[in-house]
Design a protein around this motif. Structure first.
Motif, PDB file in Angstrom:
ATOM      1  N   GLY A   1       0.796  -1.230   0.000  1.00  0.00           N
ATOM      2  CA  GLY A   1       0.000   0.000   0.000  1.00  0.00           C
ATOM      3  C   GLY A   1       0.821   1.269   0.000  1.00  0.00           C
ATOM      4  O   GLY A   1       0.278   2.368   0.127  1.00  0.00           O
ATOM      5  N   GLN A   2       2.121   1.181  -0.200  1.00  0.00           N
ATOM      6  CA  GLN A   2       2.978   2.372  -0.234  1.00  0.00           C
ATOM      7  C   GLN A   2       2.833   3.069  -1.580  1.00  0.00           C
ATOM      8  O   GLN A   2       2.832   2.419  -2.632  1.00  0.00           O
ATOM      9  CB  GLN A   2       4.436   1.978  -0.007  1.00  0.00           C
ATOM     10  CG  GLN A   2       5.397   3.161  -0.068  1.00  0.00           C
ATOM     11  CD  GLN A   2       6.847   2.714  -0.018  1.00  0.00           C
ATOM     12  OE1 GLN A   2       7.120   1.511  -0.062  1.00  0.00           O
ATOM     13  NE2 GLN A   2       7.758   3.664   0.081  1.00  0.00           N
ATOM     14  N   VAL A   3       2.692   4.384  -1.538  1.00  0.00           N
ATOM     15  CA  VAL A   3       2.588   5.163  -2.776  1.00  0.00           C
ATOM     16  C   VAL A   3       3.973   5.248  -3.404  1.00  0.00           C
ATOM     17  O   VAL A   3       4.897   5.827  -2.836  1.00  0.00           O
ATOM     18  CB  VAL A   3       2.041   6.574  -2.508  1.00  0.00           C
ATOM     19  CG1 VAL A   3       1.997   7.376  -3.815  1.00  0.00           C
ATOM     20  CG2 VAL A   3       0.644   6.497  -1.898  1.00  0.00           C
ATOM     21  N   LEU A   4       4.097   4.669  -4.593  1.00  0.00           N
ATOM     22  CA  LEU A   4       5.376   4.672  -5.284  1.00  0.00           C
ATOM     23  C   LEU A   4       5.466   5.787  -6.310  1.00  0.00           C
ATOM     24  O   LEU A   4       6.548   6.308  -6.576  1.00  0.00           O
ATOM     25  CB  LEU A   4       5.595   3.316  -5.984  1.00  0.00           C
ATOM     26  CG  LEU A   4       5.543   2.078  -5.081  1.00  0.00           C
ATOM     27  CD1 LEU A   4       5.670   0.822  -5.914  1.00  0.00           C
ATOM     28  CD2 LEU A   4       6.645   2.136  -4.032  1.00  0.00           C
ATOM     29  N   GLN A   5       4.316   6.135  -6.902  1.00  0.00           N
ATOM     30  CA  GLN A   5       4.344   7.126  -7.976  1.00  0.00           C
ATOM     31  C   GLN A   5       2.961   7.750  -8.103  1.00  0.00           C
ATOM     32  O   GLN A   5       1.946   7.057  -7.966  1.00  0.00           O
ATOM     33  CB  GLN A   5       4.747   6.447  -9.288  1.00  0.00           C
ATOM     34  CG  GLN A   5       5.053   7.412 -10.420  1.00  0.00           C
ATOM     35  CD  GLN A   5       5.477   6.663 -11.670  1.00  0.00           C
ATOM     36  OE1 GLN A   5       4.637   6.252 -12.470  1.00  0.00           O
ATOM     37  NE2 GLN A   5       6.773   6.474 -11.823  1.00  0.00           N
ATOM     38  N   ALA A   6       2.912   9.051  -8.351  1.00  0.00           N
ATOM     39  CA  ALA A   6       1.630   9.743  -8.528  1.00  0.00           C
ATOM     40  C   ALA A   6       1.789  10.784  -9.622  1.00  0.00           C
ATOM     41  O   ALA A   6       2.701  11.608  -9.577  1.00  0.00           O
ATOM     42  CB  ALA A   6       1.192  10.406  -7.222  1.00  0.00           C
ATOM     43  N   THR A   7       0.898  10.733 -10.624  1.00  0.00           N
ATOM     44  CA  THR A   7       0.928  11.707 -11.718  1.00  0.00           C
ATOM     45  C   THR A   7      -0.473  12.225 -11.958  1.00  0.00           C
ATOM     46  O   THR A   7      -1.479  11.520 -11.733  1.00  0.00           O
ATOM     47  CB  THR A   7       1.452  11.063 -13.014  1.00  0.00           C
ATOM     48  OG1 THR A   7       0.640   9.931 -13.340  1.00  0.00           O
ATOM     49  CG2 THR A   7       2.888  10.609 -12.862  1.00  0.00           C
ATOM     50  N   ASN A   8      -0.562  13.451 -12.423  1.00  0.00           N
ATOM     51  CA  ASN A   8      -1.856  14.051 -12.749  1.00  0.00           C
ATOM     52  C   ASN A   8      -2.512  13.258 -13.882  1.00  0.00           C
ATOM     53  O   ASN A   8      -1.895  12.983 -14.907  1.00  0.00           O
ATOM     54  CB  ASN A   8      -1.655  15.509 -13.161  1.00  0.00           C
ATOM     55  CG  ASN A   8      -2.953  16.275 -13.157  1.00  0.00           C
ATOM     56  OD1 ASN A   8      -3.947  15.841 -13.724  1.00  0.00           O
ATOM     57  ND2 ASN A   8      -2.938  17.447 -12.522  1.00  0.00           N
ATOM     58  N   ALA A   9      -3.790  12.887 -13.683  1.00  0.00           N
ATOM     59  CA  ALA A   9      -4.483  12.033 -14.649  1.00  0.00           C
ATOM     60  C   ALA A   9      -5.212  12.828 -15.717  1.00  0.00           C
ATOM     61  O   ALA A   9      -5.870  12.224 -16.578  1.00  0.00           O
ATOM     62  CB  ALA A   9      -5.471  11.129 -13.918  1.00  0.00           C
ATOM     63  N   THR A  10      -5.104  14.163 -15.713  1.00  0.00           N
ATOM     64  CA  THR A  10      -5.875  14.974 -16.652  1.00  0.00           C
ATOM     65  C   THR A  10      -5.536  14.643 -18.094  1.00  0.00           C
ATOM     66  O   THR A  10      -6.435  14.388 -18.918  1.00  0.00           O
ATOM     67  CB  THR A  10      -5.619  16.468 -16.396  1.00  0.00           C
ATOM     68  OG1 THR A  10      -5.977  16.789 -15.044  1.00  0.00           O
ATOM     69  CG2 THR A  10      -6.436  17.322 -17.356  1.00  0.00           C
TER      70      THR A  10
END
Length: 204
Positions: free
Chosen positions: A72-81
């Motif tokens: 459950g660790q957040v590895l990567q986050a990018t804007n989905a727009t």
């Protein structure tokens, strides 16, 4: 904005929405959908909310593509727009409608059911072939035993024929000896009769 952590665990990708708490300034992610294949997504029924500890400048309510580890660790986050706009443009250009997607989903489900039936049929045929193979192996073993029995009987028959041939040769020898003795006895009898006749005709 792009946030990245080294990929050490198996990665799962989600569509999430940013939720910010004004009182504590904490940032959370509400998981909306999960990717299960290259082009397949499924909605999260409970829409789990997870904490996001990184330095995040995403606004409240922004949709993100998030990669999570198995823990459950957040590895990567990018804007989905941009990703969502690309999907919408693809649908509009291709003429893809919700009805089309439903039909495709039904076709995929029918295809899956057909594959399941075919798989079950193949499993059944495999079991039948295995049973037939075992029957053939048993028949082969039975034929081998019968062949050995026939070979044993043939060997016995051969020995009996050889013994019979020897007895026949002995019998032939006995018959030849008997014929010779009979001829000698007949000759001696004739000679005796001749002597008796001569003796009976001599002057007294």
């Amino acid at each position: 904005m792009f946030i990245s952590v080294p990929l050490k665990d198996a990665v799962m990708q989600y569509l999430a929405q940013v939720q910010k708490k004004e009182s504590s300034h904490e940032v959370e992610l509400r998981l909306i959908a999960r990717q299960y294949s290259e082009y397949g997504w499924t909605l999260m029924p409970d829409q789990e909310v997870i904490p996001f500890d990184g330095d995040c400048s995403f606004g409240d309510g922004v949709l993100l593509l998030v990669k999570l580890s198995e823990t459950g660790q957040v590895l990567q986050a990018t804007n989905a727009t941009d990703w969502l706009l690309k999907i919408v443009q693809t649908f509009l250009i291709s003429g893809i409608t919700p009805e089309f997607l439903r039909n495709e989903a039904e076709r995929a489900e029918q295809w899956r059911q057909d594959l399941t039936l075919k798989s079950q049929d193949l499993d059944r045929r495999a079991l039948e072939l295995e049973a037939r193979r075992e029957q053939i192996e048993q028949l082969e073993e039975s034929l081998k035993r019968e062949k050995k029995q026939m070979e044993s009987l043939a060997a016995q028959y051969k020995e009996q024929n050889q013994a019979l041939a020897r007895r026949q040769m002995e019998l032939n020898a006995y018959q030849e000896e008997l014929s010779r003795l009979e001829a000698e006895l007949k000759l001696e009898k004739q000679q005796l009769e001749e002597l008796l006749r001569q003796h009976g005709n001599s002057p007294k």
